[in-house]
Design an enzyme around this catalytic site. Sequence first.
Site, PDB file in Angstrom:
ATOM      1  N   HIS A   1       0.864  -1.181   0.000  1.00  0.00           N
ATOM      2  CA  HIS A   1       0.000   0.000   0.000  1.00  0.00           C
ATOM      3  C   HIS A   1       0.907   1.239   0.000  1.00  0.00           C
ATOM      4  O   HIS A   1       2.020   1.191   0.551  1.00  0.00           O
ATOM      5  CB  HIS A   1      -0.846  -0.042   1.279  1.00  0.00           C
ATOM      6  CG  HIS A   1      -1.907   0.998   1.374  1.00  0.00           C
ATOM      7  ND1 HIS A   1      -1.639   2.276   1.788  1.00  0.00           N
ATOM      8  CD2 HIS A   1      -3.236   0.941   1.137  1.00  0.00           C
ATOM      9  CE1 HIS A   1      -2.768   2.967   1.798  1.00  0.00           C
ATOM     10  NE2 HIS A   1      -3.754   2.190   1.409  1.00  0.00           N
TER      11      HIS A   1
ATOM     12  N   ASP B   1       3.181  -4.034   8.157  1.00  0.00           N
ATOM     13  CA  ASP B   1       1.935  -3.298   7.953  1.00  0.00           C
ATOM     14  C   ASP B   1       0.798  -4.302   8.164  1.00  0.00           C
ATOM     15  O   ASP B   1       0.519  -5.129   7.291  1.00  0.00           O
ATOM     16  CB  ASP B   1       1.937  -2.724   6.528  1.00  0.00           C
ATOM     17  CG  ASP B   1       0.590  -2.117   6.149  1.00  0.00           C
ATOM     18  OD1 ASP B   1      -0.368  -2.241   6.936  1.00  0.00           O
ATOM     19  OD2 ASP B   1       0.514  -1.526   5.055  1.00  0.00           O
TER      20      ASP B   1
ATOM     21  N   GLN C   1      -4.469  -4.964   7.209  1.00  0.00           N
ATOM     22  CA  GLN C   1      -5.493  -5.923   6.750  1.00  0.00           C
ATOM     23  C   GLN C   1      -5.379  -7.263   7.471  1.00  0.00           C
ATOM     24  O   GLN C   1      -6.119  -8.196   7.137  1.00  0.00           O
ATOM     25  CB  GLN C   1      -5.370  -6.150   5.227  1.00  0.00           C
ATOM     26  CG  GLN C   1      -5.531  -4.914   4.391  1.00  0.00           C
ATOM     27  CD  GLN C   1      -6.947  -4.321   4.446  1.00  0.00           C
ATOM     28  OE1 GLN C   1      -7.894  -4.933   4.935  1.00  0.00           O
ATOM     29  NE2 GLN C   1      -7.084  -3.100   3.959  1.00  0.00           N
TER      30      GLN C   1
ATOM     31  N   LYS D   1     -10.497  -0.173  10.773  1.00  0.00           N
ATOM     32  CA  LYS D   1     -10.736  -1.363   9.944  1.00  0.00           C
ATOM     33  C   LYS D   1     -11.113  -2.561  10.803  1.00  0.00           C
ATOM     34  O   LYS D   1     -11.286  -3.668  10.303  1.00  0.00           O
ATOM     35  CB  LYS D   1      -9.484  -1.693   9.129  1.00  0.00           C
ATOM     36  CG  LYS D   1      -9.141  -0.649   8.058  1.00  0.00           C
ATOM     37  CD  LYS D   1      -7.984  -1.126   7.225  1.00  0.00           C
ATOM     38  CE  LYS D   1      -7.253  -0.014   6.514  1.00  0.00           C
ATOM     39  NZ  LYS D   1      -7.971   0.526   5.368  1.00  0.00           N
TER      40      LYS D   1
ATOM     41  N   CYS E   1      -4.739   2.405  -3.639  1.00  0.00           N
ATOM     42  CA  CYS E   1      -3.482   2.948  -3.096  1.00  0.00           C
ATOM     43  C   CYS E   1      -2.316   1.989  -3.317  1.00  0.00           C
ATOM     44  O   CYS E   1      -1.410   1.890  -2.481  1.00  0.00           O
ATOM     45  CB  CYS E   1      -3.598   3.289  -1.613  1.00  0.00           C
ATOM     46  SG  CYS E   1      -4.877   4.483  -1.281  1.00  0.00           S
TER      47      CYS E   1
HETATM   48  N1  7TS Z   1      -1.815  -0.628   4.630  1.00  0.00           N
HETATM   49  C1  7TS Z   1      -2.721  -1.422   4.052  1.00  0.00           C
HETATM   50  C2  7TS Z   1      -2.345  -2.822   3.690  1.00  0.00           C
HETATM   51  C3  7TS Z   1      -4.007  -0.933   3.839  1.00  0.00           C
HETATM   52  O1  7TS Z   1      -4.905  -1.731   3.274  1.00  0.00           O
HETATM   53  C4  7TS Z   1      -4.312   0.389   4.191  1.00  0.00           C
HETATM   54  C5  7TS Z   1      -5.648   0.990   3.892  1.00  0.00           C
HETATM   55  C6  7TS Z   1      -3.337   1.163   4.814  1.00  0.00           C
HETATM   56  C7  7TS Z   1      -2.091   0.625   5.008  1.00  0.00           C
HETATM   57  C8  7TS Z   1      -3.589   2.551   5.272  1.00  0.00           C
HETATM   58  O2  7TS Z   1      -4.505   2.571   6.316  1.00  0.00           O
HETATM   59  P1  7TS Z   1      -4.975   3.961   6.928  1.00  0.00           P
HETATM   60  O3  7TS Z   1      -5.947   3.584   7.985  1.00  0.00           O
HETATM   61  O4  7TS Z   1      -3.770   4.644   7.441  1.00  0.00           O
HETATM   62  O5  7TS Z   1      -5.609   4.719   5.809  1.00  0.00           O
HETATM   63  N2  7TS Z   1      -6.294   0.406   2.812  1.00  0.00           N
HETATM   64  C9  7TS Z   1      -7.388   0.873   2.196  1.00  0.00           C
HETATM   65  C10 7TS Z   1      -8.008   0.175   1.168  1.00  0.00           C
HETATM   66  O6  7TS Z   1      -7.630  -0.915   0.761  1.00  0.00           O
HETATM   67  N3  7TS Z   1      -9.052   0.876   0.740  1.00  0.00           N
HETATM   68  O7  7TS Z   1      -9.126   2.018   1.447  1.00  0.00           O
HETATM   69  C11 7TS Z   1      -8.079   2.012   2.362  1.00  0.00           C
END
Ligand code: 7TS
Length: 410
Positions: free
Chosen positions: A127, A204, A207, A230, A367
């Site tokens: 990501h 990371d 997910q 999430k 992303c």
């Molecule tokens: N890393 C992964 C693997 C992610 O899926 C996401 C967000 C992030 C980092 C960033 O998370 P945040 O909470 O800091 O924004 N992924 C997604 C997605 O797949 N669709 O919208 C956000």
Amino acid sequence: MLSTKTILDIESIRKDFPILQRRVHGKPLVYFDNAATSQKPKQVIEAMEFYYKNYNANIHRSIHELGEEATAKFEEAHGKIADFIKADSYQNIIFTKNTTESLNLVAYSLTAGLKKGDEIAVSQMEHHSNFVPWQQLAKQRGLKLKFIKIDDEGKLDGESIRENITKKTKIVSLTHVSNVLGTINPIGEIAKIAHENDALMVVDGAQAAPHMPIDVKKLDADFYAFSGHKMLGPTGIGVLYGKKELLESMQPFLYGGEMIREVTFDGTSFNELPWKFEAGTMNIAEGVGLGVAIDYLTKIGMNHVQGRDKELVSYAVEKLSEVDGVTIYGPKERGAVVSFNVDNIHAHDVAQILDSEGVAIRAGHHCCMPLMSVLKVPATARASFYLYNTEQEIDAFINGIHKVKNVFGV
Ligand code: 7TS
């Protein structure tokens, strides 16, 4: 053998999520955008409302009852997270805004000892949150960013892992579960390779933490980042786990109030962990809400959550594979996401027509623009699941895909 669905009472779980009662374009909502953010149970919403109605106060400063209560709940939430991911103590748990901030914190604060020519290894499936901070750091400091390749199935390529993690590598930063391919990466094995080469392992877990039991010590992760929103929690609160000796050796990422022990005209000493990294007034209600989200998941059991995800994603993959002209990305063994394309139809059109049927999915590059270039597609459509989803919803989604094909005459 009983299915997880039989063990979990999905109907009563669904009743905890008020939003699932709503209709969209006249149809029952089918929410399959859980990888972007999950829905929130009433327990979390009510705990945050209760905080504001009953003990709203700033933390770590006021010696009045409200301040004491707020501080206790906020601190307790750190402890719940520590238990949830099997960390030693609340001192390993730093609250941030989200995964993105957690990873930036590591990229900014960890890297003091790096010198020109040192290497950082990420993968092609990262990501942007686990890509851009390292890319920028590499540019600023003359470091080399290396990319572990994926194979045709969408798994990390074993040979490429060995080639890109060497004695020159100082940091390996990988996603635990891909938000596009669903690939579950063997973090424990890769951490071993990283450590054999004296590199640090950053994970990371955005997910992964919402969907499977996590044991940071078994994984031997040096850092593990994830987002509250999430995993049934509110937005605005994320987590960075770090090994204590590393966190202690690092400079704070943000300076200001709360993170100090003593400030004089000549200098400043910093607070103890984890507060050294929590500068300024934090997202207190959100911390409390995340604690309750963790209670909710813990009560269900993360092994059951994982089991339910598997049932849903296998059913979705099976049904999608039966539709002519659908390409599915990623390996068979996967997390709770399925990315796909329908021949000759842009992913955005797929998502838009599904929306008119009440089915919320995401379409785009997720992303992960570098990954899209490896897959040689501009975008994918993606359905992502969580414990409150059902097979009937997947059937509605599949009917929606047939409608998409009819509209486009393919
Ligand atoms: N890393 C992964 C693997 C992610 O899926 C996401 C967000 C992030 C980092 C960033 O998370 P945040 O909470 O800091 O924004 N992924 C997604 C997605 O797949 N669709 O919208 C956000």
